[in-house]
Design a protein around this motif. Structure first.
Motif, short mmCIF file in Angstrom:
data_model
loop_
_atom_site.label_atom_id
_atom_site.label_comp_id
_atom_site.label_asym_id
_atom_site.label_seq_id
_atom_site.Cartn_x
_atom_site.Cartn_y
_atom_site.Cartn_z
N ALA A 214 7.78 -3.05 -8.29
CA ALA A 214 7.39 -3.19 -6.88
C ALA A 214 6.21 -4.16 -6.76
O ALA A 214 6.20 -5.02 -5.87
CB ALA A 214 7.00 -1.82 -6.31
N HIS A 215 5.25 -4.03 -7.67
CA HIS A 215 4.09 -4.95 -7.66
C HIS A 215 4.57 -6.39 -7.83
O HIS A 215 4.19 -7.29 -7.07
CB HIS A 215 3.13 -4.57 -8.81
CG HIS A 215 2.10 -5.61 -9.09
ND1 HIS A 215 0.97 -5.78 -8.32
CD2 HIS A 215 2.06 -6.58 -10.04
CE1 HIS A 215 0.26 -6.80 -8.80
NE2 HIS A 215 0.91 -7.30 -9.84
N LEU B 134 14.62 -5.72 -3.10
CA LEU B 134 14.08 -4.65 -2.26
C LEU B 134 15.10 -3.52 -2.07
O LEU B 134 14.73 -2.35 -1.96
CB LEU B 134 13.64 -5.18 -0.89
CG LEU B 134 12.33 -5.99 -0.86
CD1 LEU B 134 12.01 -6.40 0.58
CD2 LEU B 134 11.16 -5.22 -1.44
N ALA B 135 16.38 -3.89 -2.04
CA ALA B 135 17.42 -2.85 -1.90
C ALA B 135 17.37 -1.91 -3.10
O ALA B 135 17.49 -0.69 -2.97
CB ALA B 135 18.79 -3.50 -1.80
N VAL B 136 17.16 -2.48 -4.31
CA VAL B 136 17.05 -1.65 -5.52
C VAL B 136 15.79 -0.77 -5.43
O VAL B 136 15.85 0.45 -5.65
CB VAL B 136 16.99 -2.54 -6.79
CG1 VAL B 136 16.64 -1.72 -8.01
CG2 VAL B 136 18.31 -3.28 -7.00
N LEU B 137 14.67 -1.38 -5.06
CA LEU B 137 13.39 -0.65 -5.05
C LEU B 137 13.34 0.41 -3.95
O LEU B 137 12.74 1.47 -4.13
CB LEU B 137 12.22 -1.62 -4.87
CG LEU B 137 11.93 -2.53 -6.06
CD1 LEU B 137 10.90 -3.58 -5.68
CD2 LEU B 137 11.44 -1.72 -7.26
N SER B 138 13.98 0.14 -2.81
CA SER B 138 13.87 1.08 -1.70
C SER B 138 14.65 2.37 -1.98
O SER B 138 14.47 3.37 -1.31
CB SER B 138 14.31 0.45 -0.38
OG SER B 138 15.67 0.12 -0.45
N SER C 256 0.83 -1.22 0.00
CA SER C 256 0.00 0.00 0.00
C SER C 256 0.86 1.26 0.00
O SER C 256 0.53 2.25 -0.65
CB SER C 256 -0.91 0.04 1.23
OG SER C 256 -1.71 -1.11 1.26
N ALA C 257 1.98 1.21 0.76
CA ALA C 257 2.85 2.39 0.85
C ALA C 257 3.63 2.61 -0.44
O ALA C 257 3.84 3.75 -0.86
CB ALA C 257 3.81 2.22 2.02
N ALA C 258 4.07 1.51 -1.08
CA ALA C 258 4.99 1.64 -2.22
C ALA C 258 4.28 1.73 -3.57
O ALA C 258 4.74 2.42 -4.47
CB ALA C 258 5.97 0.47 -2.22
#
Length: 201
Positions: A173-174, A113-117, A52-54
């Motif tokens: 992200a999805h 997740l490191a890439v996406l964050s 929801s946040a991303a």
């Protein structure tokens, strides 16, 4: 003729003692399994709020999966690596393979997740939980005397180059969070099975 109660009681005690003393998994193995199971549960609870946040793009949802051909094709074009397949421990799928694949899948999602964050907020807690989960899996490897490499260390980190605009970031992200949830369900089943497993040490 039935045995006197004292004898029945004594047999019960002897049986309990034999079961407790039976050579099984060392406490450290069982503790690592339990700790990892708890963390997987926490990650599964954390995926929906992180999603929801991303992910804010129109029409994207975690449940049910989006039936969208364009999204599917875009996801394929991002070449997001799939995690290793987990199966029940057996002669053909030994404990060391199982635990190495668990570690590999967790590392893969850490990398993704490191890439996406770097592009999105809301993923920090999942990253921290994955880091803790990997530490528990490493303890589990140690307890079961498994040697082995971490072959997934760099997989997934080249996603960065393919995130060309904010929409592809949303698609990634999805895809990553949906995949992480599915992998965690597999992990959960594997840890449930490992909780009853007795490695021959």
């Amino acid at each position: 003729h039935s045995d006197p109660p004292a004898l029945i009681l004594l047999r019960g005690f002897l049986f309990a003692a034999a079961v407790t003393a039976a050579p099984g998994a060392p406490p450290s193995f069982r503790e690592a399994v339990e700790g990892a199971r708890t963390l997987v549960g926490k990650i599964l609870e954390g995926v929906p709020p992180a999603y929801s946040a991303a992910v804010s793009a129109q029409g994207f949802t975690l449940d049910p999966p989006v039936q969208n051909l364009n999204l599917h094709l875009l996801t394929l074009s991002l070449h997001i690596p799939a995690p290793p397949v987990l199966k029940p421990v057996s002669e053909n799928f030994p404990l060391d393979t199982c635990v190495s694949r668990m570690a590999g899948g967790v590392q893969l999602h850490q990398n993704l997740l490191a890439v996406l964050s770097g592009r999105l907020s809301g993923l920090e807690e999942l990253k921290a939980d994955l880091r803790d989960l990997l530490a528990h899996i490493m303890k589990l490897k140690e307890a079961a005397l498994i040697r082995g490499d971490a072959s997934e260390q760099n997989r997934g980190s080249d996603l960065e180059a393919r995130l060309t605009d904010s929409y592809t970031v949303q698609v990634a992200a999805h895809a990553v969070l949906t995949q992480l949830r599915s992998f965690c369900h597999d992990l959960s089943r594997s840890f449930r099975a490992l909780a009853a497993y007795r490695p021959h040490l």
